[in-house]
Motif scaffolding. Sequence first.
Motif, PDB file in Angstrom:
ATOM      1  N   SER A   1     -51.896  60.838  33.833  1.00 12.78           N
ATOM      2  CA  SER A   1     -52.832  60.841  32.718  1.00 12.78           C
ATOM      3  C   SER A   1     -53.986  61.161  32.064  1.00 12.78           C
ATOM      4  O   SER A   1     -54.069  62.897  32.670  1.00 12.78           O
ATOM      5  N   PHE A   2     -54.738  61.064  30.918  1.00 15.79           N
ATOM      6  CA  PHE A   2     -55.867  61.665  30.643  1.00 15.79           C
ATOM      7  C   PHE A   2     -57.117  60.319  30.511  1.00 15.79           C
ATOM      8  O   PHE A   2     -56.333  59.738  29.574  1.00 15.79           O
TER       9      PHE A   2
ATOM     10  N   LYS B   1     -39.706  66.298  32.391  1.00 13.80           N
ATOM     11  CA  LYS B   1     -40.822  66.997  31.586  1.00 13.80           C
ATOM     12  C   LYS B   1     -41.660  65.718  30.911  1.00 13.80           C
ATOM     13  O   LYS B   1     -41.287  65.362  29.844  1.00 13.80           O
ATOM     14  N   ILE B   2     -43.092  65.790  31.512  1.00 14.03           N
ATOM     15  CA  ILE B   2     -43.775  64.190  30.352  1.00 14.03           C
ATOM     16  C   ILE B   2     -45.381  64.976  30.257  1.00 14.03           C
ATOM     17  O   ILE B   2     -45.855  65.384  30.431  1.00 14.03           O
ATOM     18  N   LEU B   3     -45.297  64.940  28.279  1.00 13.12           N
ATOM     19  CA  LEU B   3     -46.383  65.530  28.007  1.00 13.12           C
ATOM     20  C   LEU B   3     -47.460  63.791  26.575  1.00 13.12           C
ATOM     21  O   LEU B   3     -46.461  63.583  26.220  1.00 13.12           O
ATOM     22  N   ILE B   4     -48.386  63.758  27.701  1.00 11.87           N
ATOM     23  CA  ILE B   4     -48.814  62.926  26.740  1.00 11.87           C
ATOM     24  C   ILE B   4     -50.695  63.347  25.653  1.00 11.87           C
ATOM     25  O   ILE B   4     -50.850  64.447  26.553  1.00 11.87           O
ATOM     26  N   THR B   5     -50.238  63.019  25.187  1.00 11.73           N
ATOM     27  CA  THR B   5     -51.505  63.902  23.936  1.00 11.73           C
ATOM     28  C   THR B   5     -52.660  63.005  23.028  1.00 11.73           C
ATOM     29  O   THR B   5     -51.695  62.029  22.881  1.00 11.73           O
ATOM     30  N   GLN B   6     -53.293  63.527  22.169  1.00 10.84           N
ATOM     31  CA  GLN B   6     -54.587  61.783  22.057  1.00 10.84           C
ATOM     32  C   GLN B   6     -53.238  61.622  20.183  1.00 10.84           C
ATOM     33  O   GLN B   6     -52.525  63.356  20.064  1.00 10.84           O
ATOM     34  N   GLY B   7     -52.623  60.598  19.682  1.00  9.95           N
ATOM     35  CA  GLY B   7     -52.016  60.415  18.868  1.00  9.95           C
ATOM     36  C   GLY B   7     -52.280  61.359  17.564  1.00  9.95           C
ATOM     37  O   GLY B   7     -53.752  61.655  17.179  1.00  9.95           O
ATOM     38  N   SER B   8     -51.710  60.767  16.046  1.00  6.42           N
ATOM     39  CA  SER B   8     -52.499  61.383  14.710  1.00  6.42           C
ATOM     40  C   SER B   8     -53.137  60.628  14.555  1.00  6.42           C
ATOM     41  O   SER B   8     -53.928  60.949  12.853  1.00  6.42           O
ATOM     42  N   GLU B   9     -53.849  59.626  15.086  1.00 10.42           N
ATOM     43  CA  GLU B   9     -54.936  58.978  14.500  1.00 10.42           C
ATOM     44  C   GLU B   9     -55.830  59.889  14.712  1.00 10.42           C
ATOM     45  O   GLU B   9     -57.736  59.313  13.875  1.00 10.42           O
ATOM     46  N   ILE B  10     -56.429  59.974  16.120  1.00  8.38           N
ATOM     47  CA  ILE B  10     -58.030  61.586  16.459  1.00  8.38           C
ATOM     48  C   ILE B  10     -57.823  62.735  15.831  1.00  8.38           C
ATOM     49  O   ILE B  10     -56.375  63.290  15.625  1.00  8.38           O
ATOM     50  N   LYS B  11     -58.162  62.884  14.919  1.00  8.53           N
ATOM     51  CA  LYS B  11     -58.034  64.557  14.153  1.00  8.53           C
ATOM     52  C   LYS B  11     -58.796  65.459  14.877  1.00  8.53           C
ATOM     53  O   LYS B  11     -57.674  66.479  15.584  1.00  8.53           O
ATOM     54  N   GLU B  12     -58.967  65.675  15.288  1.00 10.51           N
ATOM     55  CA  GLU B  12     -60.339  66.465  17.008  1.00 10.51           C
ATOM     56  C   GLU B  12     -59.135  65.993  17.868  1.00 10.51           C
ATOM     57  O   GLU B  12     -60.182  65.618  18.436  1.00 10.51           O
ATOM     58  N   LYS B  13     -58.059  66.814  18.779  1.00  7.80           N
ATOM     59  CA  LYS B  13     -58.448  66.803  19.805  1.00  7.80           C
ATOM     60  C   LYS B  13     -57.932  67.087  21.027  1.00  7.80           C
ATOM     61  O   LYS B  13     -58.781  68.544  21.210  1.00  7.80           O
ATOM     62  N   LYS B  14     -58.522  66.064  22.033  1.00  3.77           N
ATOM     63  CA  LYS B  14     -59.594  66.800  23.041  1.00  3.77           C
ATOM     64  C   LYS B  14     -58.955  67.443  24.821  1.00  3.77           C
ATOM     65  O   LYS B  14     -59.229  68.154  25.095  1.00  3.77           O
ATOM     66  N   PHE B  15     -58.566  66.313  24.109  1.00  6.95           N
ATOM     67  CA  PHE B  15     -57.481  65.666  25.771  1.00  6.95           C
ATOM     68  C   PHE B  15     -55.703  65.678  25.373  1.00  6.95           C
ATOM     69  O   PHE B  15     -55.260  65.632  24.167  1.00  6.95           O
ATOM     70  N   ALA B  16     -55.124  66.089  27.132  1.00  8.57           N
ATOM     71  CA  ALA B  16     -53.651  66.024  27.257  1.00  8.57           C
ATOM     72  C   ALA B  16     -53.384  66.524  28.502  1.00  8.57           C
ATOM     73  O   ALA B  16     -54.613  66.377  29.735  1.00  8.57           O
ATOM     74  N   CYS B  17     -52.317  65.714  29.083  1.00  6.82           N
ATOM     75  CA  CYS B  17     -51.754  66.329  30.519  1.00  6.82           C
ATOM     76  C   CYS B  17     -49.898  66.902  29.810  1.00  6.82           C
ATOM     77  O   CYS B  17     -49.953  65.797  29.744  1.00  6.82           O
ATOM     78  N   LEU B  18     -49.843  67.023  30.770  1.00  3.32           N
ATOM     79  CA  LEU B  18     -48.444  67.773  30.902  1.00  3.32           C
ATOM     80  C   LEU B  18     -48.131  67.887  32.197  1.00  3.32           C
ATOM     81  O   LEU B  18     -48.474  68.582  33.400  1.00  3.32           O
ATOM     82  N   GLY B  19     -47.015  66.851  32.711  1.00  3.88           N
ATOM     83  CA  GLY B  19     -46.682  67.222  33.761  1.00  3.88           C
ATOM     84  C   GLY B  19     -44.815  66.988  34.094  1.00  3.88           C
ATOM     85  O   GLY B  19     -44.753  66.686  33.506  1.00  3.88           O
ATOM     86  N   TYR B  20     -44.629  67.132  35.926  1.00  4.07           N
ATOM     87  CA  TYR B  20     -43.606  67.497  35.582  1.00  4.07           C
ATOM     88  C   TYR B  20     -42.536  66.236  37.645  1.00  4.07           C
ATOM     89  O   TYR B  20     -43.945  66.356  38.429  1.00  4.07           O
ATOM     90  N   VAL B  21     -41.611  65.582  37.006  1.00  2.00           N
ATOM     91  CA  VAL B  21     -41.745  65.189  38.723  1.00  2.00           C
ATOM     92  C   VAL B  21     -39.904  65.928  38.508  1.00  2.00           C
ATOM     93  O   VAL B  21     -38.509  65.949  37.614  1.00  2.00           O
TER      94      VAL B  21
END
Length: 898
Positions: free
Chosen positions: A686-687, A769-789
Amino acid sequence: MFQQDEEALHSTHSPREPPRSMTFNVLSGINTVVDPMWSNPSLQSAIQVLGQLADLGKTLPFVAPAFILLKIIVDVENGAREVDVKCNDLLERITFMLSHLPLLETLTITDATRAVIDRINVVLKQAAALIEAYRKQGKVARRLTLGNKEKFATCALSVNSCINDLMMSLQIHQTSQLDTILSRSVPSDPEDEAAQAFITTYGGDVVRESPQLVTQFAEELHLRVDDGIMEQLNVNLSEVIQEKQVELEKTINDNVGAAILSSLQGIAAQMNEMEKEQKFICVQCSLQYTQSTNGPSSCNFHKAEMSGRSFPCCGSQTPCQFRFHRHKHHSEYPYSSFFKRAWGIINYTDTLEKWSETEDVNLETNSTQKAHVGRLLRWASRSDRVQEPTILLRLGRIWWADHYYFDTFTAQELESVSQVVNITHQTTIFRTSPSEDEYALAEWVLSSAGVINGIRLTAKAATSEKPFVHVVPFDIATCTKTGDVVTVSEGGIRAYTPRTPYTIPETARVSAELSDKPIRAPRTDFKTVTTLPLVIKPASVLTANPDFARRDADYFVGSISIINKASVNGGEPITLTSASASFRLVGDDSYTPVTTLKLISDHLPATIEPRQSITVPFQVEVPRSEADTALSVQWWNRAFIARERPLRLKVAVQDIEGEEASLVMEYVFTPFSLTSPKPEDLAFFSFDNPDQWERAYITVTKPSYESNVVAIDGTDVEVKQLKQAVWSALKSGNGEVELTAVRERAGGSWEWRSWALVDLNCRRVYAFKILITQGSEIKEKKFACLGYVACPEYDDAVAETRVIQYATETAGMPELPPVTTTEVVTDDDVDDYVPPPPPKPLPALPGAEASAGGAMALPSEVTARLTSIDTNLERIAGSLERLVEMLAKTSTLNGRAH
């Protein structure tokens, strides 16, 4: 399923001819009558040989396949209505070969002789399939398909080889007729030579693609252009021949069993008499019919069952298929009533005793090759059990557009089939495709005594190096399984055991940290600020957006109580004329007027008597900043503007003289509940985004079904998906395979993707591997999470161990600015009002003392009281004057209105 085109097949036969696939019908009418319109000596000779073979069938039933195949060829040629030199030549070679079979009655039958007969049957099946496929072509297509002559030449060579072997087996020395048969080449029709010249002039590919050239050729030879001529020219004749061979194999199996019990001649006569006027009910169209009226187009039906208001096979209400009537269910071609019957068996648990189900999945197309065998218990769910022991065999997907096989065998039928297989050595029951890359296959397994004692099921997909092969032992007399299913071969992609444990990377996270607890409780200790004898108290707490919600403002609803604290004795009423409101966030220095203030009920103007109070409900609209408005967030029951800092709302009322009393009310944001990891989660990524006050998260949990591997975001990952990922990785050489494409959440404010990480050496998925990022509606992206299981064990691995090979990863964390933490002000003292201390009383004067002028001085208490009375009288007078003016204006406005 190889769909048997019976209409086209029998279009060259007599209109009264029953369907060949119906048991024994192919044996009827041995003394075939040749059309008197033309005489074919080769055909007459073949008919004479048929009679000899029928007599031979009484003593040597193993010649029955040769008899059946020659009968089919004779019927095709008799119905053709025209002589073709290539067919004639092949028929003469076959007739010459089979005319020597009656000599077998005078010899001792050895294994070598049986082997020769088996070869003859195989070659005859190829010849019959070739002649059928060739005769199915239109006249123009036959001539322009130059490969036809080559196929006839190849078949003639095979017949010649069998003739040599047969002559050696029968100990016949070479004769002049044998020399003529073996040495001559396949002849050509004059039309074939004309076609050769025409194609040499224009080119074969050009002709096959040009309807104009085809029409020109037909006109030169005075031939009529058939419908569908272009399709005939471009059809793969080899595939058609293979399909015909499969049909012929079934015809042989259906008819040879009866040959064991009776002579061929007797069967033909008996069946002619039995089926002459017997009435049947067609399983395809449910109509009654007799064999004398049964023709190639007597039955009309749809391939598929109705779906909605139409039939998926043709999209029309009018039947699209025209065939012979059939009184027994079959799987030679699709018809709508078949599927209801089949699905009524295979979709229920009380209808079948499953013995084995073998399947292999194409990891590219997702199609499945499957084979199933078991004991039939009921024809329909909850119906009576079948009385006679019966097994059910099915191959392929039971669907009108697919290749499939679905049939039952009783104990009595299995006994007959066992004897047929012992004679013909044809153990293949059905094969869904001639391709070696992808097919499903069922074969009989024989004991050393030549009796069926099992069935072999094979399923192979194009993406598998080896097929899945299972052998199921069973007893044909009781139709019961007699032992465990034997796995002969394992198909698919087999994983290898890793030599060492996998090391999974740590989770990377760029995120703010949110809490789902309020920063503190709202303050309620604010004092009334006024020069009037009023006290204002909150009558309710501030509620945000209870009934309305916008993306550019927040609504606050509340109520206040206004109390006139003047004493009843000597106190004066206070008239309030208006109200106003302003706001600020804690930490700001000044207040800003709200956009609108709405009193929910009409309370002002209002006069409050001493020691009385009124309650004023209100609603205010507080505008958001440009940055907050750009986020376009719409919340109910919470104020977006106050998500980080408490909001202060100052509500003020004014009296008739313009003097003001105000009170500050505070709203503290109550966060939404934030999802947190649970003990049973395998992973939680999460972020937190404070701009929109949300937590973007993905969970990895145990699957809903034990047969699956894990569940990502609530969706099960199947073993088949992982094998598809391994296949894709092996093909591309890239061990990072996308498992889930971009999926948007929360209206595009965030999104996630997932990959399977494949060990190319061990051929297995070892992690997700799972990557969570801010979406296309957000112009200035500041947060993300890259996780492994880590991926759990999902398949039986080969015992062989291999060195692990980690995937080369290309997808990673995006480049993001570092998270800046700013200290949030949660409280200040701007509204901490401290009332001034009361004035000190003047010192009391001694008894009545004379002033300088000799007048009597009044006590200080009296002087103060008189001053207060004067002041109040002036205020009352002024208020009355203003009130009179307001009443006069109101009267004037009312007069204008009237």
